[in-house]
Design an enzyme around this catalytic site. Structure first.
Site, PDB file in Angstrom:
ATOM      1  N   VAL A  14       0.686  -1.285  -0.026  1.00  0.00           N
ATOM      2  CA  VAL A  14      -0.023  -0.091   0.044  1.00  0.00           C
ATOM      3  C   VAL A  14       0.894   1.246   0.047  1.00  0.00           C
ATOM      4  CG1 VAL A  14      -1.621   1.236   1.368  1.00  0.00           C
ATOM      5  CG2 VAL A  14      -2.063  -0.893   0.795  1.00  0.00           C
ATOM      6  N   PHE A 150      -8.138   0.993  -0.698  1.00  0.00           N
ATOM      7  CA  PHE A 150      -9.206  -0.112  -1.139  1.00  0.00           C
ATOM      8  C   PHE A 150      -8.394  -0.794  -2.242  1.00  0.00           C
ATOM      9  CE2 PHE A 150     -11.960   3.099   1.003  1.00  0.00           C
ATOM     10  CZ  PHE A 150     -12.663   2.228   1.562  1.00  0.00           C
ATOM     11  N   ASN A 206     -14.834  -4.664   3.165  1.00  0.00           N
ATOM     12  CA  ASN A 206     -13.903  -5.914   3.105  1.00  0.00           C
ATOM     13  C   ASN A 206     -14.957  -6.997   3.637  1.00  0.00           C
ATOM     14  OD1 ASN A 206     -11.806  -5.099   1.850  1.00  0.00           O
ATOM     15  ND2 ASN A 206     -10.380  -5.292   3.253  1.00  0.00           N
ATOM     16  N   PHE A 247     -17.483 -10.511  -7.784  1.00  0.00           N
ATOM     17  CA  PHE A 247     -17.078 -11.468  -6.562  1.00  0.00           C
ATOM     18  C   PHE A 247     -17.971 -12.360  -6.391  1.00  0.00           C
ATOM     19  CE2 PHE A 247     -13.785 -10.416  -3.584  1.00  0.00           C
ATOM     20  CZ  PHE A 247     -13.103  -9.143  -4.296  1.00  0.00           C
ATOM     21  N   GLY A 255      -8.303 -15.405   0.403  1.00  0.00           N
ATOM     22  CA  GLY A 255      -7.189 -15.519   1.444  1.00  0.00           C
ATOM     23  C   GLY A 255      -6.514 -14.013   1.354  1.00  0.00           C
ATOM     24  N   CYS A 258      -5.650  -9.181   3.495  1.00  0.00           N
ATOM     25  CA  CYS A 258      -6.550  -8.256   4.000  1.00  0.00           C
ATOM     26  C   CYS A 258      -7.960  -9.189   4.394  1.00  0.00           C
ATOM     27  CB  CYS A 258      -6.994  -7.400   2.941  1.00  0.00           C
ATOM     28  SG  CYS A 258      -5.586  -6.041   2.586  1.00  0.00           S
ATOM     29  N   LYS A 261      -8.145 -11.165   7.654  1.00  0.00           N
ATOM     30  CA  LYS A 261      -7.609 -10.475   8.951  1.00  0.00           C
ATOM     31  C   LYS A 261      -8.644  -9.410   9.316  1.00  0.00           C
ATOM     32  CE  LYS A 261      -4.463  -6.735   7.684  1.00  0.00           C
ATOM     33  NZ  LYS A 261      -5.337  -5.463   7.889  1.00  0.00           N
ATOM     34  N   LYS A 318      -3.349 -14.884  -4.860  1.00  0.00           N
ATOM     35  CA  LYS A 318      -4.062 -14.621  -6.207  1.00  0.00           C
ATOM     36  C   LYS A 318      -3.165 -14.427  -7.252  1.00  0.00           C
ATOM     37  CE  LYS A 318      -5.360  -9.719  -5.575  1.00  0.00           C
ATOM     38  NZ  LYS A 318      -6.388  -8.630  -5.747  1.00  0.00           N
TER      39      LYS A 318
HETATM   40  N1  LIG Z   1      -2.045  -5.061   0.853  1.00  0.00           N
HETATM   41  C1  LIG Z   1      -3.223  -4.808   0.142  1.00  0.00           C
HETATM   42  O1  LIG Z   1      -3.951  -5.133  -0.610  1.00  0.00           O
HETATM   43  C2  LIG Z   1      -4.185  -3.587   1.290  1.00  0.00           C
HETATM   44  C3  LIG Z   1      -4.954  -2.997   0.705  1.00  0.00           C
HETATM   45  C4  LIG Z   1      -5.754  -2.128   1.432  1.00  0.00           C
HETATM   46  C5  LIG Z   1      -5.365  -1.659   2.709  1.00  0.00           C
HETATM   47  N2  LIG Z   1      -4.255  -2.580   3.132  1.00  0.00           N
HETATM   48  C6  LIG Z   1      -3.727  -2.180   4.632  1.00  0.00           C
HETATM   49  O2  LIG Z   1      -2.611  -1.597   4.191  1.00  0.00           O
HETATM   50  C7  LIG Z   1      -1.709  -1.632   5.623  1.00  0.00           C
HETATM   51  C8  LIG Z   1      -0.513  -2.033   5.052  1.00  0.00           C
HETATM   52  O3  LIG Z   1      -0.611  -3.188   4.105  1.00  0.00           O
HETATM   53  P1  LIG Z   1       0.618  -3.536   3.262  1.00  0.00           P
HETATM   54  O4  LIG Z   1      -0.035  -4.701   2.432  1.00  0.00           O
HETATM   55  O5  LIG Z   1       1.361  -2.444   2.412  1.00  0.00           O
HETATM   56  O6  LIG Z   1       1.681  -4.152   4.255  1.00  0.00           O
HETATM   57  P2  LIG Z   1       3.247  -4.616   3.947  1.00  0.00           P
HETATM   58  O7  LIG Z   1       3.602  -5.490   5.209  1.00  0.00           O
HETATM   59  O8  LIG Z   1       3.464  -4.993   2.467  1.00  0.00           O
HETATM   60  O9  LIG Z   1       4.151  -3.263   4.154  1.00  0.00           O
HETATM   61  C9  LIG Z   1       4.111  -2.506   5.368  1.00  0.00           C
HETATM   62  C10 LIG Z   1       5.455  -1.905   5.540  1.00  0.00           C
HETATM   63  O10 LIG Z   1       5.600  -1.063   6.696  1.00  0.00           O
HETATM   64  C11 LIG Z   1       6.789  -1.114   7.148  1.00  0.00           C
HETATM   65  N3  LIG Z   1       6.693  -0.982   8.717  1.00  0.00           N
HETATM   66  C12 LIG Z   1       6.338  -1.490   9.718  1.00  0.00           C
HETATM   67  N4  LIG Z   1       6.478  -0.787  10.775  1.00  0.00           N
HETATM   68  C13 LIG Z   1       7.120   0.461  10.651  1.00  0.00           C
HETATM   69  C14 LIG Z   1       7.423   1.616  11.104  1.00  0.00           C
HETATM   70  N5  LIG Z   1       7.197   1.600  12.417  1.00  0.00           N
HETATM   71  N6  LIG Z   1       7.787   2.628  10.423  1.00  0.00           N
HETATM   72  C15 LIG Z   1       8.246   2.687   9.264  1.00  0.00           C
HETATM   73  N7  LIG Z   1       7.897   1.573   8.469  1.00  0.00           N
HETATM   74  C16 LIG Z   1       7.210   0.356   9.249  1.00  0.00           C
HETATM   75  C17 LIG Z   1       7.275  -2.385   6.949  1.00  0.00           C
HETATM   76  O11 LIG Z   1       8.864  -2.762   7.007  1.00  0.00           O
HETATM   77  C18 LIG Z   1       6.597  -2.808   5.572  1.00  0.00           C
HETATM   78  O12 LIG Z   1       7.657  -2.300   4.348  1.00  0.00           O
HETATM   79  C19 LIG Z   1      -2.329  -2.614   6.357  1.00  0.00           C
HETATM   80  O13 LIG Z   1      -3.274  -2.128   7.456  1.00  0.00           O
HETATM   81  C20 LIG Z   1      -3.311  -3.301   5.413  1.00  0.00           C
HETATM   82  O14 LIG Z   1      -4.443  -3.990   6.089  1.00  0.00           O
HETATM   83  C21 LIG Z   1      -3.564  -3.368   2.526  1.00  0.00           C
END
Ligand SMILES: NC(=O)c1ccc[n+]([C@@H]2O[C@H](COP(=O)([O-])OP(=O)(O)OC[C@H]3O[C@@H](n4cnc5c(N)ncnc54)[C@H](O)[C@@H]3O)[C@@H](O)[C@H]2O)c1
Length: 437
Positions: A14, A150, A206, A247, A255, A258, A261, A318
């Site tokens: 994200v 999103f 979600n 969907f 899986g 997102c 959890k 996916k």
């Molecule tokens: N992946 C998706 O498709 C998606 C979609 C919508 C929302 N989200 C939400 O967005 C958020 C991030 O998801 P993601 O998939 O990008 O996670 P991710 O694990 O890919 O990335 C998170 C990043 O944050 C870094 N990090 C952790 N603690 C830190 C800190 N204190 N300071 C600086 N960097 C730090 C990690 O090293 C990592 O690189 C989550 O809450 C997730 O639920 C994810």
């Protein structure tokens, strides 16, 4: 405030996509992450995750992007800070907010006027709690907005730049306006609201999508009993505008990082307030059972799985992503090994050999190597290349040409032509008839 670069804390799926897209919209962006290896790769022009189109967009916007592991560097230049750190599930089912709290403390400790914009998915009430904590620390210069994300992995750039909506919750009107201005250039509905409502929009969305998946999977399971074809059922349902076509693909369940959890966290959030969210219990249970049904189908056809060789095609949660978090394949591989099967696998994103998430699974270089000598194959992730596979060659390479198609991805008529014994999800007697589209 406007001329300063945007700060993004966390450069994962994200954070990095958001940062690069904001740069594409013309903003300077400072990307900060505590992961030194990740930042080193980004600084050298490498993109540490697989997301279609991302590498090019990073390269195209390199002059507006900078990367750092230092909160000092980040805060020297940025006032508006998007928080995009991970919020994984904790053992209790609540979202683990330790990374969010860590980031907020680091930012608060350095003083200065900041606007925190929460992009991470956080439970309803988090914004109010962060503000109360800051208040308790005597910090009054930090304000807060909620801007849930999103995007879908695999289509993340398009989703960010052409979203169905942008949701912005803020305690102060002007903070919402500041965030809204950053999205100038994107033509979509903007939903301006309170912080708790914005937080809830994300969870409710979600949870609803996960409910749709579990719903169609249950319909599929009944279709198998009554001889109906879930693909045509879903098509017929989806033409109703009140339902919509999206969907409604039956399969082996949702899986990823997102849905599992977030559904769990919403259930937990409701439970913490004393409300029993019954529907979500069923959604979660149906999803768990759906993966196990594949094992049941294999047993029905092969008898015992002890000593049988099963090939898994696709391991990521996916297609078009390298993300393995909460992938159905992990549960499936574990179950098969527990049943005594020998498991081989292939995924375009994984190197051959062993992978820590798949202990005991031999990961192969290509599909045919995985299928060679197998008593059955399970199509787990619908990577396009499986559609292009010469299934005749595949069938003749297998010890028994049995394909359990967990995604209804291969046309049953193609499978029959190739000499495969085929079983999909929710395909009753009509399975070999052409699908009405
Ligand atoms: N992946 C998706 O498709 C998606 C979609 C919508 C929302 N989200 C939400 O967005 C958020 C991030 O998801 P993601 O998939 O990008 O996670 P991710 O694990 O890919 O990335 C998170 C990043 O944050 C870094 N990090 C952790 N603690 C830190 C800190 N204190 N300071 C600086 N960097 C730090 C990690 O090293 C990592 O690189 C989550 O809450 C997730 O639920 C994810």
């Amino acid at each position: 405030m406007d001329a300063a670069p945007i700060g993004v804390v966390g450069t994962g799926y994200v954070g990095l996509v958001s940062a690069v897209c904001f740069a594409h919209l013309g903003h300077d962006v400072v990307c900060m992450d505590v992961d030194e290896a990740k930042i080193a790769r980004l600084e050298s022009g490498e993109v540490p995750i697989y997301e279609p189109g991302l590498e090019k967009l990073v390269a195209d916007n390199a002059s507006r992007l900078s990367f750092t592991t230092s909160y000092d560097v980040l805060l020297e230049r940025c006032h508006v800070l998007f928080i995009a750190v991970d919020t994984p599930p904790s053992p209790s089912g609540d979202a683990d907010l330790s990374r969010v709290q860590f980031a907020v403390r680091e930012i608060a400790a350095r003083g200065g006027q900041r606007l925190l914009v929460m992009k991470s998915t956080v439970p309803v009430g988090t914004g109010e709690k962060v503000m109360a904590d800051l208040d308790g620390m005597g910090v009054t210069d930090i304000t807060y907005a909620s801007n849930p994300e999103f995007l879908r992995e695999g289509a993340a750039i398009q989703d960010f730049l052409e979203p169905d909506r942008i949701v912005i919750g803020s305690f102060r009107e002007e903070d919402g306006t500041t965030v809204e201005a950053l999205y100038r250039g994107i033509d979509t509905d903007i939903v301006r609201t309170s912080v708790p409502t914005a937080e809830m929009v994300k969870y409710a969305s979600n949870a609803f999508l996960a409910t749709k998946i579990s719903f169609i999977n249950e319909i599929a399971n009944v279709c198998e009993q009554v001889g109906a074809d879930v693909r045509t059922v879903a098509h017929g349902m989806g033409l109703d505008h009140r339902i919509g076509p999206h969907f409604l693909q039956a399969g082996i369940g949702y899986g990823g990082s997102c849905f599992p959890k977030d559904v769990q966290a919403l259930k937990q959030l409701a439970g913490n307030t004393g409300y029993h969210f019954q529907l979500l219990n069923a959604v979660i249970e149906v999803n768990a059972l759906q993966k196990r049904r594949v094992v049941g189908k294999l047993k029905d056809r092969l008898g015992t799985l002890r000593g049988a060789t099963v090939a898994l095609l696709g391991l990521t949660f996916k297609p078009n992503t390298d993300d393995l978090r909460e992938a159905a394949s992990i549960v499936l591989a574990g179950r098969l090994i527990h049943e005594g099967a020998k498991v081989k696998a292939y995924d375009p994103m994984l190197d051959a050999g062993e992978h820590p998430l798949f202990p005991g699974v031999a990961i192969c270089d290509d599909s045919l190597e995985a299928l060679e000598g197998a008593d059955a194959a399970v199509l787990v992730t619908e990577w396009q290349e499986f559609g292009r596979l010469d299934w005749r060659v595949a069938a003749s390479a297998m010890a028994r040409p049995l394909l359990i198609d967990g995604r209804n991805f291969i046309d049953p008529a193609v499978a029959a032509d190739a000499g495969l014994e085929y079983e999909g999800v929710g395909l009753g007697d009509e399975a070999l008839a052409p699908v009405a589209r």
